[in-house]
Design an enzyme around this catalytic site. Sequence first.
Site, PDB file in Angstrom:
ATOM      1  N   MET A  28     -11.597  -5.449   6.175  1.00  0.00           N
ATOM      2  CA  MET A  28     -10.735  -4.599   6.987  1.00  0.00           C
ATOM      3  C   MET A  28     -10.389  -5.322   8.281  1.00  0.00           C
ATOM      4  SD  MET A  28     -10.098  -1.854   5.292  1.00  0.00           S
ATOM      5  CE  MET A  28      -9.197  -1.069   6.651  1.00  0.00           C
ATOM      6  N   ASP A  87      -6.799  -6.163   4.933  1.00  0.00           N
ATOM      7  CA  ASP A  87      -6.154  -4.855   4.925  1.00  0.00           C
ATOM      8  C   ASP A  87      -6.122  -4.306   6.349  1.00  0.00           C
ATOM      9  OD1 ASP A  87      -5.305  -2.263   4.526  1.00  0.00           O
ATOM     10  OD2 ASP A  87      -6.819  -1.755   3.033  1.00  0.00           O
ATOM     11  N   HIS A  90      -8.699   1.382  -3.264  1.00  0.00           N
ATOM     12  CA  HIS A  90      -9.622   1.164  -2.148  1.00  0.00           C
ATOM     13  C   HIS A  90     -10.234   2.515  -1.784  1.00  0.00           C
ATOM     14  CE1 HIS A  90      -9.963  -0.057   2.409  1.00  0.00           C
ATOM     15  NE2 HIS A  90     -11.150   0.125   1.848  1.00  0.00           N
ATOM     16  N   HIS A 110      -1.486  -1.287  -4.088  1.00  0.00           N
ATOM     17  CA  HIS A 110      -2.721  -0.879  -3.425  1.00  0.00           C
ATOM     18  C   HIS A 110      -2.704   0.623  -3.166  1.00  0.00           C
ATOM     19  CE1 HIS A 110      -6.293  -1.898  -1.005  1.00  0.00           C
ATOM     20  NE2 HIS A 110      -5.876  -0.991  -0.133  1.00  0.00           N
ATOM     21  N   GLY A 135      -3.080   4.418   8.921  1.00  0.00           N
ATOM     22  CA  GLY A 135      -2.072   3.393   8.738  1.00  0.00           C
ATOM     23  C   GLY A 135      -1.381   3.064  10.056  1.00  0.00           C
ATOM     24  N   MET A 170     -12.092   4.630   0.432  1.00  0.00           N
ATOM     25  CA  MET A 170     -12.640   4.890   1.765  1.00  0.00           C
ATOM     26  C   MET A 170     -13.239   6.287   1.742  1.00  0.00           C
ATOM     27  SD  MET A 170      -9.740   3.156   4.210  1.00  0.00           S
ATOM     28  CE  MET A 170      -8.371   3.330   3.057  1.00  0.00           C
ATOM     29  N   ASP A 223      -4.832   3.535  -1.159  1.00  0.00           N
ATOM     30  CA  ASP A 223      -5.857   3.860  -0.166  1.00  0.00           C
ATOM     31  C   ASP A 223      -6.297   5.313  -0.329  1.00  0.00           C
ATOM     32  OD1 ASP A 223      -6.192   1.466   1.467  1.00  0.00           O
ATOM     33  OD2 ASP A 223      -4.096   1.756   2.020  1.00  0.00           O
ATOM     34  N   SER A 253       0.839  -1.201   0.000  1.00  0.00           N
ATOM     35  CA  SER A 253       0.000   0.000   0.000  1.00  0.00           C
ATOM     36  C   SER A 253       0.868   1.244   0.000  1.00  0.00           C
ATOM     37  CB  SER A 253      -0.914   0.015   1.221  1.00  0.00           C
ATOM     38  OG  SER A 253      -1.548   1.285   1.331  1.00  0.00           O
ATOM     39  N   MET A 269      -8.780   8.310   0.879  1.00  0.00           N
ATOM     40  CA  MET A 269      -9.579   8.754   2.022  1.00  0.00           C
ATOM     41  C   MET A 269     -10.026  10.193   1.795  1.00  0.00           C
ATOM     42  SD  MET A 269      -7.093   7.332   5.021  1.00  0.00           S
ATOM     43  CE  MET A 269      -6.225   5.783   4.847  1.00  0.00           C
TER      44      MET A 269
END
Length: 221
Positions: free
Chosen positions: A141, A176, A70, A34, A148, A72, A36, A9, A38
């Site tokens: 999750m 994850d 991903h 990956h 993180g 979020m 992430d 990630s 947000m």
Amino acid sequence: MFDTRVAPSILAADFSRLGEQVAQVMDVGARVIHVDVMDGRFVPPISIGALVVESIRDQVHEAGGVLDVHLMVDRPERRIDDFVRAGADSIAVHWEATPHVHFALKAVRDAGCNSGLAINPATAPEAVTQLVGSFDHLLCMTVNPGWGGQPFIEGSTDKVARLRELLGEGVPIEVDGGIAGETAGACAEAGATLFVAGSSIFGTAEPAAAYREIAEATGAV
């Protein structure tokens, strides 16, 4: 789309040398990177957006890899097109982030991407059963989303095992959060096949060696 793989990630990467760090893990076998995302709404932090995906798209694709995004974010169906254009190959949306999760999953598939359903630690495994057939992989999750470096939540392996029981053998299960050698190995035994690791790879002095350790623990290719 996914064999048994470790997915580094980039949330934990040094963004001043992002391309270099991506190359380090891809040079030793990583083929799933990956990302992430947000938004400061679904989860408190704000991380990265489609421009970062676009910035590493050619590097990852030319090395034979895929970009696993991903989301979020609140109402992820509104963001899918941006990440498709940026080069995402797989996009996961949260069951908890939209009242239209079936629509969001279909939008990902219609855009030509692998469609992932993500669930939070407090969401029961049985919640996914009404959507079986609408997603290509399940992201479980194993920490609360948004930060993180959190420790692996005890009991997550039991949840993975229950998800594998519900989904059968054909659906990849991605884990994850708090994934390192020991926790990744336990998740693999429970039925997980894709292992997202951020700080346990990029937070170390030797990301390539850390990647290899997790890959060996999980039997990843």
